[in-house]
Design a protein around this motif. Sequence first.
Motif, PDB file in Angstrom:
ATOM      1  N   PHE A 272       0.829  -1.202   0.000  1.00  0.00           N
ATOM      2  CA  PHE A 272       0.000   0.000   0.000  1.00  0.00           C
ATOM      3  C   PHE A 272       0.868   1.258   0.000  1.00  0.00           C
ATOM      4  O   PHE A 272       0.583   2.226  -0.713  1.00  0.00           O
ATOM      5  N   LEU A 273       1.948   1.253   0.781  1.00  0.00           N
ATOM      6  CA  LEU A 273       2.847   2.416   0.804  1.00  0.00           C
ATOM      7  C   LEU A 273       3.453   2.658  -0.578  1.00  0.00           C
ATOM      8  O   LEU A 273       3.606   3.812  -0.992  1.00  0.00           O
ATOM      9  N   ILE A 274       3.773   1.607  -1.286  1.00  0.00           N
ATOM     10  CA  ILE A 274       4.300   1.747  -2.655  1.00  0.00           C
ATOM     11  C   ILE A 274       3.238   2.381  -3.548  1.00  0.00           C
ATOM     12  O   ILE A 274       3.523   3.318  -4.304  1.00  0.00           O
ATOM     13  N   LEU A 275       2.007   1.894  -3.449  1.00  0.00           N
ATOM     14  CA  LEU A 275       0.915   2.461  -4.255  1.00  0.00           C
ATOM     15  C   LEU A 275       0.720   3.946  -3.939  1.00  0.00           C
ATOM     16  O   LEU A 275       0.540   4.758  -4.857  1.00  0.00           O
TER      17      LEU A 275
ATOM     18  N   CYS B 274       4.493  -8.717  -6.553  1.00  0.00           N
ATOM     19  CA  CYS B 274       3.139  -9.012  -6.052  1.00  0.00           C
ATOM     20  C   CYS B 274       2.125  -8.022  -6.614  1.00  0.00           C
ATOM     21  O   CYS B 274       1.028  -8.410  -7.034  1.00  0.00           O
ATOM     22  N   LEU B 275       2.488  -6.748  -6.625  1.00  0.00           N
ATOM     23  CA  LEU B 275       1.594  -5.721  -7.168  1.00  0.00           C
ATOM     24  C   LEU B 275       1.391  -5.896  -8.670  1.00  0.00           C
ATOM     25  O   LEU B 275       0.291  -5.646  -9.188  1.00  0.00           O
ATOM     26  N   GLN B 276       2.431  -6.329  -9.377  1.00  0.00           N
ATOM     27  CA  GLN B 276       2.310  -6.604 -10.813  1.00  0.00           C
ATOM     28  C   GLN B 276       1.316  -7.740 -11.046  1.00  0.00           C
ATOM     29  O   GLN B 276       0.448  -7.632 -11.922  1.00  0.00           O
ATOM     30  N   ARG B 277       1.460  -8.830 -10.300  1.00  0.00           N
ATOM     31  CA  ARG B 277       0.554  -9.981 -10.457  1.00  0.00           C
ATOM     32  C   ARG B 277      -0.888  -9.580 -10.189  1.00  0.00           C
ATOM     33  O   ARG B 277      -1.811 -10.119 -10.783  1.00  0.00           O
ATOM     34  N   ALA B 278      -1.078  -8.622  -9.282  1.00  0.00           N
ATOM     35  CA  ALA B 278      -2.431  -8.142  -8.964  1.00  0.00           C
ATOM     36  C   ALA B 278      -2.942  -7.141  -9.998  1.00  0.00           C
ATOM     37  O   ALA B 278      -4.090  -6.697  -9.918  1.00  0.00           O
ATOM     38  N   GLY B 279      -2.099  -6.777 -10.961  1.00  0.00           N
ATOM     39  CA  GLY B 279      -2.504  -5.832 -12.001  1.00  0.00           C
ATOM     40  C   GLY B 279      -2.530  -4.382 -11.547  1.00  0.00           C
ATOM     41  O   GLY B 279      -3.200  -3.556 -12.161  1.00  0.00           O
TER      42      GLY B 279
ATOM     43  N   GLY C  50      18.362  -0.439 -14.832  1.00  0.00           N
ATOM     44  CA  GLY C  50      17.349   0.361 -14.149  1.00  0.00           C
ATOM     45  C   GLY C  50      15.946  -0.077 -14.498  1.00  0.00           C
ATOM     46  O   GLY C  50      15.667  -0.471 -15.627  1.00  0.00           O
ATOM     47  N   ALA C  51      15.054  -0.008 -13.528  1.00  0.00           N
ATOM     48  CA  ALA C  51      13.651  -0.341 -13.756  1.00  0.00           C
ATOM     49  C   ALA C  51      12.787   0.764 -13.173  1.00  0.00           C
ATOM     50  O   ALA C  51      13.116   1.371 -12.148  1.00  0.00           O
ATOM     51  N   GLU C  52      11.689   1.004 -13.859  1.00  0.00           N
ATOM     52  CA  GLU C  52      10.736   2.025 -13.433  1.00  0.00           C
ATOM     53  C   GLU C  52       9.401   1.348 -13.164  1.00  0.00           C
ATOM     54  O   GLU C  52       8.988   0.446 -13.895  1.00  0.00           O
ATOM     55  N   VAL C  53       8.733   1.779 -12.129  1.00  0.00           N
ATOM     56  CA  VAL C  53       7.443   1.211 -11.758  1.00  0.00           C
ATOM     57  C   VAL C  53       6.399   2.328 -11.754  1.00  0.00           C
ATOM     58  O   VAL C  53       6.688   3.464 -11.373  1.00  0.00           O
ATOM     59  N   ALA C  54       5.198   1.996 -12.222  1.00  0.00           N
ATOM     60  CA  ALA C  54       4.109   2.983 -12.309  1.00  0.00           C
ATOM     61  C   ALA C  54       2.783   2.307 -12.003  1.00  0.00           C
ATOM     62  O   ALA C  54       2.633   1.089 -12.168  1.00  0.00           O
ATOM     63  N   LEU C  55       1.819   3.099 -11.565  1.00  0.00           N
ATOM     64  CA  LEU C  55       0.472   2.589 -11.309  1.00  0.00           C
ATOM     65  C   LEU C  55      -0.232   2.265 -12.617  1.00  0.00           C
ATOM     66  O   LEU C  55      -0.044   2.948 -13.624  1.00  0.00           O
ATOM     67  N   THR C  56      -1.082   1.261 -12.579  1.00  0.00           N
ATOM     68  CA  THR C  56      -1.959   0.977 -13.705  1.00  0.00           C
ATOM     69  C   THR C  56      -3.239   1.791 -13.534  1.00  0.00           C
ATOM     70  O   THR C  56      -3.498   2.342 -12.451  1.00  0.00           O
ATOM     71  N   GLY C  57      -4.045   1.838 -14.576  1.00  0.00           N
ATOM     72  CA  GLY C  57      -5.341   2.496 -14.476  1.00  0.00           C
ATOM     73  C   GLY C  57      -6.217   1.838 -13.417  1.00  0.00           C
ATOM     74  O   GLY C  57      -6.963   2.515 -12.701  1.00  0.00           O
ATOM     75  N   THR C  58      -6.118   0.525 -13.298  1.00  0.00           N
ATOM     76  CA  THR C  58      -6.882  -0.218 -12.288  1.00  0.00           C
ATOM     77  C   THR C  58      -6.520   0.265 -10.882  1.00  0.00           C
ATOM     78  O   THR C  58      -7.400   0.493 -10.045  1.00  0.00           O
TER      79      THR C  58
END
Length: 164
Positions: A58-61, A94-99, A112-120
């Motif tokens: 949740f903190l990541i989100l 885990c967050l990726q698997r949850a979409g 390097g890797a970048e992470v972003a929220l999905t529309g969901t």
Amino acid sequence: MPASDPHPGDLPGSPAEGSGLLPDELRAWTLWVAATGTVEQRLRSVVKECLDVSHDEFLILCLLAEQPRGGLRMTRVADLLGRPKTRLTYQVACLQRAGLVTRRTVCGDKRGAEVALTGTARELLRETSALLAGTVRQALAEAMGTDQLAAVRALVPDPSGQPR
């Protein structure tokens, strides 16, 4: 309030204990840590029920929700949350698997890797944010009394630069 929750007067450094051993800044910091611990405990169950993710996920989100749609580098997320990169990699998976997040290689940097929220994830946060914010507000109100709030306010610098 459940019996296990602290009452404002029971928090470390409350006026009832006031031995004066700690400087005001350390006393206020201790009060803040105790209050945020109460908030975290309260949020854990609400976050699990509403979002079906762990508190750390949740903190990541939340961190990503405050970023542009492009997201953040994984190393920056780890630094901002004070988490080991290996633990963050697992949580992001885990967050990726949850979409809820996407992860991609940063252009020009294979490592390097970048992470972003999905529309969901954005929609889910919009739908649950009022309930989650209310949980935070209620937990803080129950954990901190007038004296504790005054101590924490004194710790935060005045934006104008004027002494408090």
